[in-house]
Design a protein around this motif. Structure first.
Motif, PDB file in Angstrom:
ATOM      1  N   THR A   3      52.628  42.565  30.645  1.00 52.51           N
ATOM      2  CA  THR A   3      52.746  43.084  31.993  1.00 52.51           C
ATOM      3  C   THR A   3      53.923  42.417  32.707  1.00 52.51           C
ATOM      4  N   HIS A  16      51.364  47.315  34.844  1.00 53.52           N
ATOM      5  CA  HIS A  16      50.709  47.413  33.538  1.00 53.52           C
ATOM      6  C   HIS A  16      51.341  48.538  32.714  1.00 53.52           C
ATOM      7  N   TYR A  22      47.970  46.545  39.514  1.00 56.91           N
ATOM      8  CA  TYR A  22      46.819  45.778  39.989  1.00 56.91           C
ATOM      9  C   TYR A  22      47.255  44.906  41.152  1.00 56.91           C
ATOM     10  N   TRP A  23      46.613  45.095  42.300  1.00 58.24           N
ATOM     11  CA  TRP A  23      46.881  44.304  43.502  1.00 58.24           C
ATOM     12  C   TRP A  23      45.871  43.156  43.510  1.00 58.24           C
ATOM     13  N   ARG A  24      46.357  41.974  43.161  1.00 55.21           N
ATOM     14  CA  ARG A  24      45.455  40.860  42.887  1.00 55.21           C
ATOM     15  C   ARG A  24      44.634  40.454  44.107  1.00 55.21           C
ATOM     16  N   ASP A  27      41.983  42.910  44.745  1.00 56.49           N
ATOM     17  CA  ASP A  27      41.198  43.270  43.562  1.00 56.49           C
ATOM     18  C   ASP A  27      41.141  44.796  43.413  1.00 56.49           C
ATOM     19  N   VAL A  29      43.068  48.438  41.751  1.00 58.28           N
ATOM     20  CA  VAL A  29      43.985  49.120  40.845  1.00 58.28           C
ATOM     21  C   VAL A  29      44.512  50.377  41.523  1.00 58.28           C
ATOM     22  N   VAL A  64      41.957  50.535  31.342  1.00 59.03           N
ATOM     23  CA  VAL A  64      42.475  49.853  32.529  1.00 59.03           C
ATOM     24  C   VAL A  64      41.351  49.121  33.260  1.00 59.03           C
ATOM     25  N   PHE A  68      41.223  44.996  33.936  1.00 63.78           N
ATOM     26  CA  PHE A  68      41.305  44.357  35.248  1.00 63.78           C
ATOM     27  C   PHE A  68      39.944  44.146  35.916  1.00 63.78           C
ATOM     28  N   PRO A  70      38.439  45.850  38.359  1.00 60.80           N
ATOM     29  CA  PRO A  70      38.722  45.786  39.794  1.00 60.80           C
ATOM     30  C   PRO A  70      37.502  46.147  40.648  1.00 60.80           C
ATOM     31  N   LEU A  73      39.247  51.145  42.889  1.00 63.17           N
ATOM     32  CA  LEU A  73      40.172  51.989  42.134  1.00 63.17           C
ATOM     33  C   LEU A  73      40.708  53.035  43.096  1.00 63.17           C
TER      34      LEU A  73
END
Length: 214
Positions: A3, A16, A22-24, A27, A29, A64, A68, A70, A73
């Protein structure tokens, strides 16, 4: 799987190879232009599209979500290609199996009634403002915000030593916006012409590759 991580407005975003981000800190996607139902639509009208392509989108989405895991989504428009067809049933079954909260930022192809999505506990909106980030389907420039969008299906042409060319999907980043590649199978690409100040991240099945342009 390789990534690329970028930072925008003190936030962390992971690009990815599937074409999602992914927006950390949130959290979340982000995924654009899945175009569910397109394979069925074209097969109905006589196009020789392999039936297995229908499953590919769901297989990739599952991969995905597994990678992640997440909390949220977010589909950045054109989740479905057209009106209801048999792929909606597959989508209902798929939604019933996932844990993430799902939001649809509606695109120009999203002509299915929002009520159908709300029945599946999917929130539908025309745009989503989160802090200094603007999530839309069409690319947009708005003062004070960084825009993530889709719609364009960006691709970049790579040239080899023997004058060979190959166009691959890419993330296309400008000063105040980033356009995601189309996620869906059988969606096509629009070849971009980046300027020197733009950033382009080509994607292969296993890698996100930063490119330099003079």
């Amino acid at each position: 799987m390789k990534t690329q991580t970028i930072h925008i407005n003190n936030q962390t975003f992971i690009l990815h190879p599937s074409g999602v981000i992914y927006w950390r800190e949130k959290d979340m996607v982000l995924v654009a232009d899945v175009h569910l139902g397109k394979v069925t639509h074209f097969r109905k009208h006589g196009s020789a599209v392999p039936h297995g392509a229908i499953d590919d989108n769901f297989i990739q989405l599952d991969a995905v979500l597994e990678y992640f895991n997440p909390k949220t989504l977010c589909f950045l428009g054109d989740l479905f290609h057209s009106y209801l067809n048999t792929e909606w049933i597959l989508f209902e079954q798929w939604i019933g199996k996932i844990d993430a909260k799902v939001v649809l930022v509606a695109g120009n192809h999203d002509v299915i009634s929002p009520l159908k999505f709300e029945e599946l506990d999917i929130h539908v909106t025309n745009e989503w403002l989160i802090d200094e980030v603007l999530l839309t389907h069409h690319p947009e420039s708005r003062s004070g915000f960084f825009n993530f969008s889709g719609h364009i299906h960006p691709g970049v042409q790579l040239k080899g030593m023997g004058k060979q060319t190959l166009t691959v999907p890419c993330f296309f980043k400008k000063k105040d916006q980033l356009i995601l590649p189309a996620f869906g199978t059988f969606t096509g690409k629009h070849t971009i012409k980046p300027q020197k100040e733009d950033q382009v991240f080509a994607i292969t099945p296993e890698e996100v590759i930063p490119l330099l342009f003079n």
